[in-house]
Scaffold this motif. Structure first.
Motif, PDB file in Angstrom:
ATOM      1  N   ARG A  20       0.835  -1.211   0.000  1.00  0.00           N
ATOM      2  CA  ARG A  20       0.000   0.000   0.000  1.00  0.00           C
ATOM      3  C   ARG A  20       0.870   1.262   0.000  1.00  0.00           C
ATOM      4  NH1 ARG A  20      -3.260  -3.484   3.320  1.00  0.00           N
ATOM      5  NH2 ARG A  20      -2.153  -2.836   5.208  1.00  0.00           N
ATOM      6  N   TRP A  21       1.915   1.243   0.805  1.00  0.00           N
ATOM      7  CA  TRP A  21       2.807   2.404   0.854  1.00  0.00           C
ATOM      8  C   TRP A  21       3.494   2.597  -0.497  1.00  0.00           C
ATOM      9  CZ3 TRP A  21       7.697   4.159   0.182  1.00  0.00           C
ATOM     10  CH2 TRP A  21       8.074   5.340   0.845  1.00  0.00           C
ATOM     11  N   ALA A  22       3.963   1.498  -1.091  1.00  0.00           N
ATOM     12  CA  ALA A  22       4.636   1.579  -2.393  1.00  0.00           C
ATOM     13  C   ALA A  22       3.694   2.086  -3.476  1.00  0.00           C
ATOM     14  CB  ALA A  22       5.193   0.206  -2.773  1.00  0.00           C
ATOM     15  N   ALA A  23       2.430   1.691  -3.403  1.00  0.00           N
ATOM     16  CA  ALA A  23       1.455   2.151  -4.395  1.00  0.00           C
ATOM     17  C   ALA A  23       1.281   3.656  -4.321  1.00  0.00           C
ATOM     18  CB  ALA A  23       0.124   1.440  -4.173  1.00  0.00           C
ATOM     19  N   GLU A  24       1.193   4.195  -3.102  1.00  0.00           N
ATOM     20  CA  GLU A  24       1.072   5.648  -2.941  1.00  0.00           C
ATOM     21  C   GLU A  24       2.321   6.350  -3.453  1.00  0.00           C
ATOM     22  OE1 GLU A  24      -1.346   7.835  -1.959  1.00  0.00           O
ATOM     23  OE2 GLU A  24      -2.582   6.053  -2.264  1.00  0.00           O
ATOM     24  N   ALA A  31       5.178   6.663 -11.339  1.00  0.00           N
ATOM     25  CA  ALA A  31       6.007   5.513 -11.706  1.00  0.00           C
ATOM     26  C   ALA A  31       5.178   4.243 -11.726  1.00  0.00           C
ATOM     27  CB  ALA A  31       7.153   5.363 -10.710  1.00  0.00           C
ATOM     28  N   PRO A  32       5.593   3.250 -12.508  1.00  0.00           N
ATOM     29  CA  PRO A  32       4.929   1.940 -12.442  1.00  0.00           C
ATOM     30  C   PRO A  32       5.326   1.220 -11.158  1.00  0.00           C
ATOM     31  CG  PRO A  32       6.790   1.856 -13.958  1.00  0.00           C
ATOM     32  CD  PRO A  32       6.650   3.288 -13.536  1.00  0.00           C
ATOM     33  N   LEU A  33       4.442   0.326 -10.712  1.00  0.00           N
ATOM     34  CA  LEU A  33       4.688  -0.462  -9.507  1.00  0.00           C
ATOM     35  C   LEU A  33       4.881  -1.919  -9.907  1.00  0.00           C
ATOM     36  CD1 LEU A  33       4.791  -0.804  -6.407  1.00  0.00           C
ATOM     37  CD2 LEU A  33       2.289  -1.073  -6.462  1.00  0.00           C
ATOM     38  N   ARG A  34       5.958  -2.511  -9.441  1.00  0.00           N
ATOM     39  CA  ARG A  34       6.281  -3.906  -9.738  1.00  0.00           C
ATOM     40  C   ARG A  34       6.269  -4.701  -8.441  1.00  0.00           C
ATOM     41  NH1 ARG A  34      12.300  -5.629 -11.434  1.00  0.00           N
ATOM     42  NH2 ARG A  34      12.040  -7.889 -11.672  1.00  0.00           N
ATOM     43  N   LEU A  35       5.350  -5.653  -8.328  1.00  0.00           N
ATOM     44  CA  LEU A  35       5.237  -6.495  -7.139  1.00  0.00           C
ATOM     45  C   LEU A  35       5.962  -7.808  -7.395  1.00  0.00           C
ATOM     46  CD1 LEU A  35       1.451  -5.932  -6.303  1.00  0.00           C
ATOM     47  CD2 LEU A  35       3.432  -4.601  -5.547  1.00  0.00           C
ATOM     48  N   GLU A  73      -4.918  -4.936  -4.073  1.00  0.00           N
ATOM     49  CA  GLU A  73      -4.763  -3.999  -2.954  1.00  0.00           C
ATOM     50  C   GLU A  73      -4.072  -2.723  -3.432  1.00  0.00           C
ATOM     51  OE1 GLU A  73      -5.257  -3.030   1.103  1.00  0.00           O
ATOM     52  OE2 GLU A  73      -5.857  -4.894   0.116  1.00  0.00           O
ATOM     53  N   ALA A  74      -3.053  -2.872  -4.284  1.00  0.00           N
ATOM     54  CA  ALA A  74      -2.311  -1.711  -4.775  1.00  0.00           C
ATOM     55  C   ALA A  74      -3.177  -0.824  -5.663  1.00  0.00           C
ATOM     56  CB  ALA A  74      -1.073  -2.174  -5.540  1.00  0.00           C
ATOM     57  N   ARG A  75      -4.045  -1.434  -6.456  1.00  0.00           N
ATOM     58  CA  ARG A  75      -4.859  -0.667  -7.407  1.00  0.00           C
ATOM     59  C   ARG A  75      -6.074  -0.016  -6.745  1.00  0.00           C
ATOM     60  NH1 ARG A  75      -4.036  -5.478 -10.759  1.00  0.00           N
ATOM     61  NH2 ARG A  75      -2.488  -5.018 -12.381  1.00  0.00           N
ATOM     62  N   ALA A  76      -6.423  -0.443  -5.532  1.00  0.00           N
ATOM     63  CA  ALA A  76      -7.626   0.072  -4.873  1.00  0.00           C
ATOM     64  C   ALA A  76      -7.543   1.586  -4.710  1.00  0.00           C
ATOM     65  CB  ALA A  76      -7.796  -0.598  -3.507  1.00  0.00           C
ATOM     66  N   GLY A  77      -8.459   2.286  -5.335  1.00  0.00           N
ATOM     67  CA  GLY A  77      -8.475   3.743  -5.261  1.00  0.00           C
ATOM     68  C   GLY A  77      -7.434   4.418  -6.129  1.00  0.00           C
ATOM     69  N   ARG A  78      -6.714   3.639  -6.929  1.00  0.00           N
ATOM     70  CA  ARG A  78      -5.657   4.187  -7.791  1.00  0.00           C
ATOM     71  C   ARG A  78      -5.825   3.607  -9.200  1.00  0.00           C
ATOM     72  NH1 ARG A  78      -3.497   1.681  -3.332  1.00  0.00           N
ATOM     73  NH2 ARG A  78      -3.030   3.092  -1.577  1.00  0.00           N
ATOM     74  N   PRO A  79      -6.878   3.949  -9.898  1.00  0.00           N
ATOM     75  CA  PRO A  79      -7.209   3.290 -11.163  1.00  0.00           C
ATOM     76  C   PRO A  79      -6.171   3.476 -12.260  1.00  0.00           C
ATOM     77  CG  PRO A  79      -8.575   5.242 -10.832  1.00  0.00           C
ATOM     78  CD  PRO A  79      -7.857   4.997  -9.540  1.00  0.00           C
ATOM     79  N   LYS A  80      -5.370   4.533 -12.186  1.00  0.00           N
ATOM     80  CA  LYS A  80      -4.390   4.794 -13.245  1.00  0.00           C
ATOM     81  C   LYS A  80      -3.016   4.198 -12.947  1.00  0.00           C
ATOM     82  CE  LYS A  80      -6.583   9.097 -14.799  1.00  0.00           C
ATOM     83  NZ  LYS A  80      -6.376  10.552 -15.060  1.00  0.00           N
ATOM     84  N   LEU A  81      -2.864   3.575 -11.797  1.00  0.00           N
ATOM     85  CA  LEU A  81      -1.567   3.019 -11.423  1.00  0.00           C
ATOM     86  C   LEU A  81      -1.263   1.771 -12.253  1.00  0.00           C
ATOM     87  CD1 LEU A  81       0.923   2.900  -9.565  1.00  0.00           C
ATOM     88  CD2 LEU A  81      -0.470   1.599  -7.934  1.00  0.00           C
ATOM     89  N   GLU A  82      -0.089   1.729 -12.862  1.00  0.00           N
ATOM     90  CA  GLU A  82       0.352   0.561 -13.624  1.00  0.00           C
ATOM     91  C   GLU A  82       1.014  -0.430 -12.673  1.00  0.00           C
ATOM     92  OE1 GLU A  82       3.804  -0.607 -16.885  1.00  0.00           O
ATOM     93  OE2 GLU A  82       3.102   1.485 -16.762  1.00  0.00           O
ATOM     94  N   VAL A  83       0.443  -1.634 -12.570  1.00  0.00           N
ATOM     95  CA  VAL A  83       0.941  -2.644 -11.638  1.00  0.00           C
ATOM     96  C   VAL A  83       1.256  -3.925 -12.392  1.00  0.00           C
ATOM     97  CG1 VAL A  83       0.493  -3.957  -9.525  1.00  0.00           C
ATOM     98  CG2 VAL A  83      -0.508  -1.677  -9.801  1.00  0.00           C
ATOM     99  N   THR A  84       2.458  -4.458 -12.184  1.00  0.00           N
ATOM    100  CA  THR A  84       2.828  -5.760 -12.733  1.00  0.00           C
ATOM    101  C   THR A  84       3.296  -6.655 -11.589  1.00  0.00           C
ATOM    102  OG1 THR A  84       5.101  -5.011 -13.171  1.00  0.00           O
ATOM    103  CG2 THR A  84       3.499  -4.797 -14.968  1.00  0.00           C
TER     104      THR A  84
END
Length: 283
Positions: A20-24, A31-35, A73-84
């Protein structure tokens, strides 16, 4: 292209807080988020002691589901966040350090599933903080709310350009006040062979330390004119000063000045006891 923020995931509560912190942070930086999850995918029927856990279809499905839930969890409330998501092969310590190469920031929870619950800092978090080629954020608990202030520990001497550059950029991105904290215990020696006095003027030394801190941040104030900076000079151990500051800010940034396997005593203490998220920046 903006470099990715990486978050280590193992399904534990601290790692989900890190996600969650990394997503914010990724949103703030655009930046894109890579899990990532690291595991040894052992598929060979060779007797070893201890026997590594075998990598089966069920195991892969379980890890895939864990990463899927973390991404949700990362995308919740962050619809434009790119997550892989990605499964890394190997032990968590070395795999995460390797993944950090070329990343903007790597984020880990303070503890994972292994070890003892009473330990405040897990071995993986400690290893990544000491070895990562990029800054490392260690997250212990969910933030108490946005206070609009971050703190950076400024030590005596040179070699802090990367620490100051990262701290001012972070403050600019967050539109936060930057509290520059400098702690001293004894008068610093200025040259080889200098002797520390047995008796010294605390007020006078404090004024000199304040002057040195002002000089350290002066050029960065000019480079980042929109960042509000407060300077705090305290006569106590640096770790104590930063842990106390962590109760009042959103984030503490510290520089690791030890060797490649050594975080240094101050950083180690802050990682164990800080109330806020901590970012470790190596020189």
């Amino acid at each position: 292209m903006t470099r990715a923020i990486i978050a280590g995931v193992d399904g534990s509560a601290p790692s989900l807080q890190a996600v969650r912190w990394a997503a914010e942070e990724a949103v703030i930086r655009g930046a894109p988020l890579r899990l990532v999850h690291a595991t040894s995918r052992w598929t060979y029927d060779v007797p070893l002691i201890p026997q590594p856990p075998s990598w089966t279809v069920d195991a892969e499905a379980a890890v895939g589901e864990m990463l899927r839930q973390a991404a949700q969890e990362a995308r919740a409330g962050r619809p434009k966040l790119e997550v892989t998501t990605e499964i890394l092969d190997g032990g968590a310590q070395d795999a995460l350090v390797a993944a950090a190469e070329g990343a903007e920031l790597i984020v880990v929870g303070s503890r994972g599933r292994g070890g003892f619950a009473e330990l405040l800092l897990g071995s993986v978090s400690r290893h990544v903080a000491a070895r990562s080629p990029c800054p490392v954020a260690v997250i212990r608990r969910s933030p108490a709310g946005d206070r609009g202030e971050i703190a950076v520990g400024i030590a005596e001497g040179r070699g802090q350009e990367r620490l100051l550059d990262f701290s001012f950029r972070e403050a600019a991105l967050r539109r936060a006040t930057l509290r520059a904290v400098h702690a001293w215990v004894h008068p610093a020696t200025r040259a080889p062979g200098d002797m520390q006095p047995l008796v010294y003027d605390v007020e006078g030394i404090g004024q000199e330390e304040a002057r040195l801190l002002a000089e350290a941040v002066a050029g960065w104030r000019e480079k980042f004119p929109d960042v509000t900076v407060s300077e705090q000079v305290v006569h106590e151990h640096a770790a104590k000063a930063l842990v106390e500051a962590s109760r009042e800010v959103d984030l503490v940034i510290v520089g690791a000045h030890g060797g490649i396997l050594d975080l240094g005593g101050t950083v180690h203490a802050v990682l164990h006891h800080a109330s806020a998220a901590v970012i470790v920046v190596r020189p």
